[in-house]
Each structure stands twice: as structure tokens, then as C-alpha cells.
Design an enzyme around this catalytic site. Structure first.
Site, mmCIF file in Angstrom:
data_model
loop_
_atom_site.group_PDB
_atom_site.id
_atom_site.type_symbol
_atom_site.label_atom_id
_atom_site.label_comp_id
_atom_site.label_asym_id
_atom_site.label_seq_id
_atom_site.Cartn_x
_atom_site.Cartn_y
_atom_site.Cartn_z
ATOM 1 N N ARG A 1 -42.632 -20.786 46.635
ATOM 2 C CA ARG A 1 -41.270 -21.208 47.015
ATOM 3 C C ARG A 1 -40.979 -22.485 46.257
ATOM 4 O O ARG A 1 -41.683 -23.483 46.397
ATOM 5 C CB ARG A 1 -41.170 -21.457 48.524
ATOM 6 C CG ARG A 1 -39.869 -22.153 48.910
ATOM 7 C CD ARG A 1 -39.610 -22.185 50.383
ATOM 8 N NE ARG A 1 -39.163 -20.894 50.864
ATOM 9 C CZ ARG A 1 -38.548 -20.697 52.035
ATOM 10 N NH1 ARG A 1 -38.308 -21.709 52.848
ATOM 11 N NH2 ARG A 1 -38.168 -19.485 52.398
ATOM 12 N N GLN B 1 -36.512 -12.091 51.915
ATOM 13 C CA GLN B 1 -35.587 -12.030 53.049
ATOM 14 C C GLN B 1 -34.828 -10.709 53.059
ATOM 15 O O GLN B 1 -34.572 -10.127 54.107
ATOM 16 C CB GLN B 1 -34.603 -13.203 52.974
ATOM 17 C CG GLN B 1 -33.643 -13.257 54.145
ATOM 18 C CD GLN B 1 -34.341 -13.550 55.460
ATOM 19 O OE1 GLN B 1 -35.104 -14.496 55.553
ATOM 20 N NE2 GLN B 1 -34.095 -12.730 56.471
ATOM 21 N N HIS C 1 -33.766 -14.895 46.942
ATOM 22 C CA HIS C 1 -34.666 -14.881 48.115
ATOM 23 C C HIS C 1 -34.976 -13.412 48.450
ATOM 24 O O HIS C 1 -34.550 -12.895 49.477
ATOM 25 C CB HIS C 1 -33.984 -15.587 49.284
ATOM 26 C CG HIS C 1 -34.914 -15.924 50.414
ATOM 27 N ND1 HIS C 1 -36.275 -15.722 50.361
ATOM 28 C CD2 HIS C 1 -34.663 -16.468 51.640
ATOM 29 C CE1 HIS C 1 -36.806 -16.126 51.506
ATOM 30 N NE2 HIS C 1 -35.868 -16.576 52.298
ATOM 31 N N CYS D 1 -30.285 -15.359 57.627
ATOM 32 C CA CYS D 1 -31.710 -15.495 57.315
ATOM 33 C C CYS D 1 -32.384 -16.576 58.140
ATOM 34 O O CYS D 1 -33.607 -16.560 58.285
ATOM 35 C CB CYS D 1 -31.896 -15.751 55.821
ATOM 36 S SG CYS D 1 -31.166 -17.298 55.255
#
Ligand code: CP
Ligand code: NVA
Length: 300
Positions: free
Chosen positions: A104, A134, A131, A259
Site C-alpha cells: 500500500r 476493495q 484499489h 469502502c
């Protein structure tokens, strides 16, 4: 065979993504039944976090433990990442020890560069641009609540950010229509939109974008790294709140996803996120199951 990475949703074929979602739901069921499944015994996942995280860290670490493996948390504060060791060298070294590496970070180019020099699969656990993990959880959640998403209409309201970009890729891969509403200066990246062709339509009126939606999605107005823009963004995005008025434009049985972490009273009202259309807790839980399916796919 060359090593597979998961840097964006485009790294897997539409068929592979669908199989992964099906597998994630199966793993969810097994987990709920207390069934032990340890295909990753003795495997190690190195997790590099250059930004904060609750869900991503806990889901990957828990997932590896449940699959019989182990996860190592690495922060820039107490590794050589924070002291400027070249990314290529870190990739070579970490991937000779760990069976997979999760990252990340800020610049998407950094995970691409890392992957280029890595012997082990690299997983993007959020960059400024995407992302994808997700979206695996979001798609799993939709499939579990509503069945196939192909042909459905999704409205993404708010910032044209990493989540928005991953929704665009999901629209391409899963075959749904995506209506995106952002303020004029906060549109998603034009090249990502263009690559999606007719799947994506851009709006500046959030109510128009939400019209006829089967799923309404939003995300924070200021992402990690944009903290200093928070007050400016709060003003600019104020008309882009997902509230009851906006949800009323969507279809009657429309779902709501976020999210998380969420800011009630900013991008979403408490009434919506804590209301009957919201599936955010299933969505958060599915990070665990979807990523277990991803780890199994990449490592076995
Ligand atoms: N949704 C998500 O990635 O949450 P964290 O930042 O808590 O990992
Ligand atoms: N867009 C948000 C997502 C957090 C999970 C961010 O990048 O901070």
C-alpha cells in the site's frame, strides 16, 4: 510460467475474476462453518504499508493465518523503505524470502516497478490510482446479495479517485454500466475513462448520475495524502453527498456501498450508511474472503 501480479483488476481475465468471486463466497461459507482450510502452510506474505490501514491489514493478516500461512507487517518507519533503499533492491530481496508481497503506497508506478523486479506475486493494496482488492470485495458482496452484476447500473458519486478508477476497471471486466458524478475539476483520469469505452458515462449532477442505479457507491472526499485539501474539498463536494434524496433517484431496491472509513455527514449521511440499503459491513467482511481467494489463486 511467469509470476502473476495483482496490480489492477485488468491483471486477471473476466473469467478469472468471476471464478475468484465464486471461490471467495465458498471460502466465506467454509469460514462461517468453522472448516479448517490451510493450503498456504509455510507460505509468507510480506505486507508493506506506507499509508494507514485497518481493514486491509487485518484482512490480509487474518487471511494468511486462516490459510495456514503467515504475514509480516512492514512499515517505512522501521524498515529500510523509509530510508530510501531503491525499490528494485527491496523487490529483489523481499521476493526471495516472502512468497507474496502486498504493498500500500502513494505512486502507482512504485508497485509497478516493484513487480517488475519481484520473483513473487505482488498485490496492490491501494495506490493513489487504484484499489483493486476493495473491488473484489465489492463485487463479491453484490453477487451475494443480487446475483450477476452484468448489465446492472452502478452510480459512483464523489471524487474521481483510486476507488473510482477501480470501479471503471470493474465495469469493463464485469460488464456493468457505470455512471460517475464528480465536480468538474475532480473527474477520473481521462485515459482510464477512455479505455472503458461505452461502459462509463460522466456527470456533474449527482442526482442525474444516481437515476436508475442498482448500486450507489461513494468514498471519502479527501483521500490519504490529501489531508491538507480537506476543508477546500468539503466545500466543493458538498452537493455530492449520498443522502436520502439522492438514494430516491436510484432504483427501489438499490444497494449502497462504501469502502470505509466513512465520514457520516460528509460524503454519506448516517441515514443512508446505517439504513436498509447499506451493505457496508458485508462489504468490509468480504475483504477477508475475497483476498483469501486471491492469495490462493496467486500462490497455489
Ligand atoms: N477500505 C480500506 O481499504 O480500508 P483500510 O484503509 O482500513 O484498509
Ligand atoms: N480513497 C481512499 C480509500 C481508502 C480505503 C483513500 O485513498 O484514502
Amino acid at each position: 510460467m511467469s509470476v502473476r501480479h495483482f496490480l489492477t483488476l485488468l491483471d486477471l481475465s473476466p473469467d478469472e475474476l468471476r471464478q475468484l468471486i465464486t471461490r471467495a463466497s465458498e471460502l466465506r461459507q467454509w469460514q462461517h462453518q468453522g472448516r479448517i482450510f490451510e493450503p498456504l502452510k509455510n507460505k509468507v506474505l510480506a505486507m508493506v504499508f506506507e499509508k494507514s490501514s485497518t481493514r486491509t491489514r487485518v484482512s490480509f493478516e487474518t487471511g494468511m493465518a486462516q490459510l495456514g500461512g503467515h504475514a509480516i507487517f512492514l512499515s517505512p518507519r522501521d524498515t529500510q523503505f523509509g530510508r530510501g533503499e531503491p525499490i528494485e533492491d527491496s523487490a529483489r530481496v523481499l521476493s526471495r524470502m516472502a512468497d507474496a508481497v502486498m504493498i500500500r503506497t502513494f505512486e502507482h508506478e512504485k508497485v509497478e516497478r516493484f513487480a517488475e523486479f519481484s520473483r513473487s506475486p505482488v498485490i496492490n493494496a491501494l495506490t493513489d490510482r487504484y484499489h483493486p482488492c476493495q473491488l473484489l470485495a465489492d463485487m463479491q458482496t453484490w453477487f451475494e446479495h443480487r446475483g450477476d452484476i452484468s448489465g446492472a447500473t452502478v452510480a459512483f458519486i464523489g471524487d474521481g479517485n483510486n476507488m473510482c478508477h477501480s470501479y471503471i476497471n470493474a465495469a469493463r471486466q464485469f460488464g456493468f454500466r457505470l455512471r460517475i458524478a464528480t465536480p468538474g475539476l475532480y473527474k477520473p483520469d481521462a485515459s482510464i475513462v477512455a479505455a472503458a469505452g461505452e461502459c462509463v458515462t460522466l456527470f456533474e449532477d449527482p442526482l442525474e448520475a444516481a437515476s436508475g442505479a442498482d448500486l450507489v457507491v461513494t468514498d471519502v472526499w479527501a483521500s490519504m495524502g490529501q489531508e491538507e485539501e480537506q476543508s477546500v474539498r468539503t466545500k466543493i463536494f458538498s452537493a455530492f453527498q449520498v443522502n436520502s434524496e439522492l438514494m430516491a433517484q436510484a432504483n427501489k431496491d438499490a444497494l449502497f456501498m462504501h469502502c470505509l472509513p466513512a465520514h457520516r455527514g460528509e460524503e454519506v449521511t448516517a441515514e443512508v450508511i446505517d439504513g436498509p440499503a447499506s451493505v457496508v459491513w458485508d462489504e468490509a467482511e468480504n475483504r477477508l474472503h475475497a483476498q483469501k481467494a486471491l492469495l490462493e489463486f496467486l500462490l497455489t
